[in-house]
Design an enzyme around this catalytic site. Structure first.
Site, PDB file in Angstrom:
ATOM      1  NE  ARG A   1      -4.219  -1.817   1.617  1.00  0.00           N
ATOM      2  CZ  ARG A   1      -5.105  -2.396   2.384  1.00  0.00           C
ATOM      3  NH1 ARG A   1      -4.963  -2.370   3.687  1.00  0.00           N
ATOM      4  NH2 ARG A   1      -6.167  -3.000   1.868  1.00  0.00           N
TER       5      ARG A   1
ATOM      6  CE  LYS B   1     -20.334 -19.629   4.629  1.00  0.00           C
ATOM      7  NZ  LYS B   1     -20.645 -19.067   5.932  1.00  0.00           N
TER       8      LYS B   1
ATOM      9  N   GLY C   1     -11.192  -9.960  -1.601  1.00  0.00           N
ATOM     10  CA  GLY C   1     -11.081 -11.114  -0.700  1.00  0.00           C
ATOM     11  C   GLY C   1      -9.735 -11.808  -0.794  1.00  0.00           C
TER      12      GLY C   1
ATOM     13  N   GLY D   1     -12.938  -4.614  -0.105  1.00  0.00           N
ATOM     14  CA  GLY D   1     -14.352  -4.230  -0.081  1.00  0.00           C
ATOM     15  C   GLY D   1     -14.752  -3.290  -1.205  1.00  0.00           C
TER      16      GLY D   1
HETATM   17  P1  AMP Z   1     -13.905 -15.778  -0.268  1.00  0.00           P
HETATM   18  O1  AMP Z   1     -13.334 -15.029   0.896  1.00  0.00           O
HETATM   19  O2  AMP Z   1     -15.392 -15.819  -0.314  1.00  0.00           O
HETATM   20  O3  AMP Z   1     -13.282 -15.379  -1.576  1.00  0.00           O
HETATM   21  O4  AMP Z   1     -13.524 -17.317  -0.014  1.00  0.00           O
HETATM   22  C1  AMP Z   1     -12.227 -17.786   0.016  1.00  0.00           C
HETATM   23  C2  AMP Z   1     -12.175 -19.076   0.792  1.00  0.00           C
HETATM   24  O5  AMP Z   1     -12.987 -20.050   0.161  1.00  0.00           O
HETATM   25  C3  AMP Z   1     -10.784 -19.662   0.853  1.00  0.00           C
HETATM   26  O6  AMP Z   1     -10.370 -19.682   2.186  1.00  0.00           O
HETATM   27  C4  AMP Z   1     -10.953 -21.070   0.315  1.00  0.00           C
HETATM   28  O7  AMP Z   1     -10.249 -22.046   1.048  1.00  0.00           O
HETATM   29  C5  AMP Z   1     -12.425 -21.314   0.457  1.00  0.00           C
HETATM   30  N1  AMP Z   1     -12.912 -22.315  -0.481  1.00  0.00           N
HETATM   31  C6  AMP Z   1     -12.843 -22.304  -1.803  1.00  0.00           C
HETATM   32  N2  AMP Z   1     -13.350 -23.436  -2.322  1.00  0.00           N
HETATM   33  C7  AMP Z   1     -13.767 -24.184  -1.292  1.00  0.00           C
HETATM   34  C8  AMP Z   1     -14.405 -25.450  -1.178  1.00  0.00           C
HETATM   35  N3  AMP Z   1     -14.706 -26.177  -2.261  1.00  0.00           N
HETATM   36  N4  AMP Z   1     -14.696 -25.924   0.051  1.00  0.00           N
HETATM   37  C9  AMP Z   1     -14.392 -25.195   1.145  1.00  0.00           C
HETATM   38  N5  AMP Z   1     -13.794 -23.987   1.111  1.00  0.00           N
HETATM   39  C10 AMP Z   1     -13.487 -23.487  -0.091  1.00  0.00           C
END
Ligand code: AMP
Length: 421
Positions: free
Chosen positions: A38, A199, A355, A378
């Protein structure tokens, strides 16, 4: 022509320029900056203003002190690391408004750089309090926003202050907005989005916005499990939001209506448990019997490569599997490396961010090889969701006011003898 003004549109010599920057750097246990990305990002703006003879006054927040003075969140600890990155001395003021700020500004010369204490030590910052914003504005003649990462917040130092001073985008802000404009504003088509992560629930707005803007969305990560389940497939113990199956179906329906293809993995890597090197096998996505899906399979990666071949523009948010644990990082790494390769051959414009995406691309060793990687978190996500970012809207309306002759009169402030507070 852009909707906001930049440093090309203003003379800054001998002016007090208030610059909103992102100094929210991570510290290790010894209180040392562990990643200065940064600081590197703001260097072009700060050095350009300093070289042009402005008094460069940096405004920033650090952590979440919630309107109170918290010494462990003082920006004092960032001044030395910043000075090292800039190769110039950096002064510090123990408050961002009032006497300490005014005295520090009076003591610096043209070309000098000063960091003001954490804006979030004042409750007025996050409340976007008008009086507090005015106190900040009185310290400067011009305002420059170089913190895209804070532009999704309507705070006094990102939005309020623009009502009192002519406002401009800094170089890092300009670079980020140009990249985003090329990726989704006026992109070269086809545009493919790779959306992964844990998610669906955290990405509903993002998916709904993308369906009407891109030609295909490749869904990966835990999110893909929810989409597979919504198509009636068994995902057994996989991360899956069973209460969102209807939402997934609705997103599929709006994508169809908008002519956007939703691509789910043809095959998946199923593990016995969520652990590095857990026993696993690759099976067709419609043949999952037991276990948990932790990554996209070989065929899925080939299909992603074909989509990347077709694409002129790629927007990427979220890993395609549990990339932190081997070997479930394979799809993310292979797809990232292929996108980087195509970018380097000038076959693709690739923009990634939000993320865990930056960590995933670093893990794949290719973050530097993408056209643009946003570290904004964000703000990048809200932009992908199609939301108006208050910090950007404020720069645009400042330009509008200027066009219609309503630009705020340049603040003479205390420097010319008027008491600021
Ligand atoms: P996000 O912060 O929503 O981008 O999610 C990232 C997280 O999703 C990472 O820590 C990954 O380990 C997790 N992730 C991705 N694919 C899977 C999966 N198939 N099962 C469980 N966790 C997952």
């Amino acid at each position: 022509m852009t909707d906001y003004r930049t440093l090309d549109d203003v003379t800054v010599k001998a002016k007090r320029v208030l610059v909103r920057v992102d100094l929210n750097v991570p510290l290790n246990e010894d209180g040392l900056v562990s990643d200065d990305t940064r600081l590197q990002a703001i260097a072009p703006t700060v050095l350009e203003l300093s070289d042009k003879g402005a008094k460069v006054i940096l405004l920033a927040h650090f952590g979440r002190p919630k309107g109170k003075v918290v010494t462990s969140m003082s920006l004092k600890q960032v001044t030395d690391p910043l000075a090292r990155v800039l190769g110039k001395p950096v002064a510090f003021a123990s408050d961002c408004v009032g006497d300490p700020a005014q005295a520090a500004i009076l003591s610096i010369n043209d070309g000098d750089i000063l960091v003001l204490e954490n804006t979030r030590f004042h409750a007025g910052e996050e409340k976007n309090d008008r009086t507090f914003a005015e106190s900040l504005a009185k310290l400067g003649d011009l305002y420059v926003n170089d913190a895209f990462s804070a532009a999704h917040r309507a705070h006094a130092s990102t939005e309020g202050v623009t009502h009192f001073l002519p406002s401009y985008a800094g170089r890092s802000m300009e670079k980020e907005l140009n990249a985003l404009q090329k990726a989704l504003g006026t992109p070269k088509r086809p545009v493919v989005a790779l959306v992964g992560g844990a998610k669906v629930s955290s990405k509903i707005d993002l998916l709904n916005n993308l369906v009407s803007r891109v030609d295909a969305i490749i869904v990966g990560g835990g999110m893909a499990n929810t989409f597979l389940a919504a198509r009636g497939l068994n995902v057994d113990k996989s991360l899956c939001e069973h209460d969102l199956l209807d939402t997934a179906r609705m997103i599929e329906a709006s994508a169809k209506e908008a002519g956007c293809t939703i691509v789910l993995p043809d095959d998946v890597v199923v593990a016995e448990n969520f652990a590095a090197n857990a026993a696993h096998k690759t099976v067709a996505a419609d043949q999952v019997k037991d276990g948990m899906i932790l990554d996209a399979g070989y065929k899925a990666v080939e299909s992603i490569k074909q989509w990347i071949d077709k694409a002129e523009t790629l927007v990427w948010n979220g890993p395609l599997g549990a990339f932190e644990i081997t070997p479930f990082d394979r799809a993310t790494v292979k797809a990232a490396q292929y996108a980087a390769e195509q970018t380097q051959k000038d076959h693709l414009l690739s923009v990634a961010g939000g993320g865990d995406t930056v960590a995933a691309l670093n893990h794949a060793g290719v973050a530097e090889k993408f056209s643009y990687v946003s570290t904004a978190g964000g703000a990048f996500l809200e932009w992908l969701e199609g939301k108006t970012l208050p910090g950007i809207a404020a720069l645009e309306s400042s330009k509008q006011k200027h066009v219609s002759g309503l630009d705020p009169v340049i603040n003479t402030g205390f420097a010319s003898g008027t008491a600021a507070e």
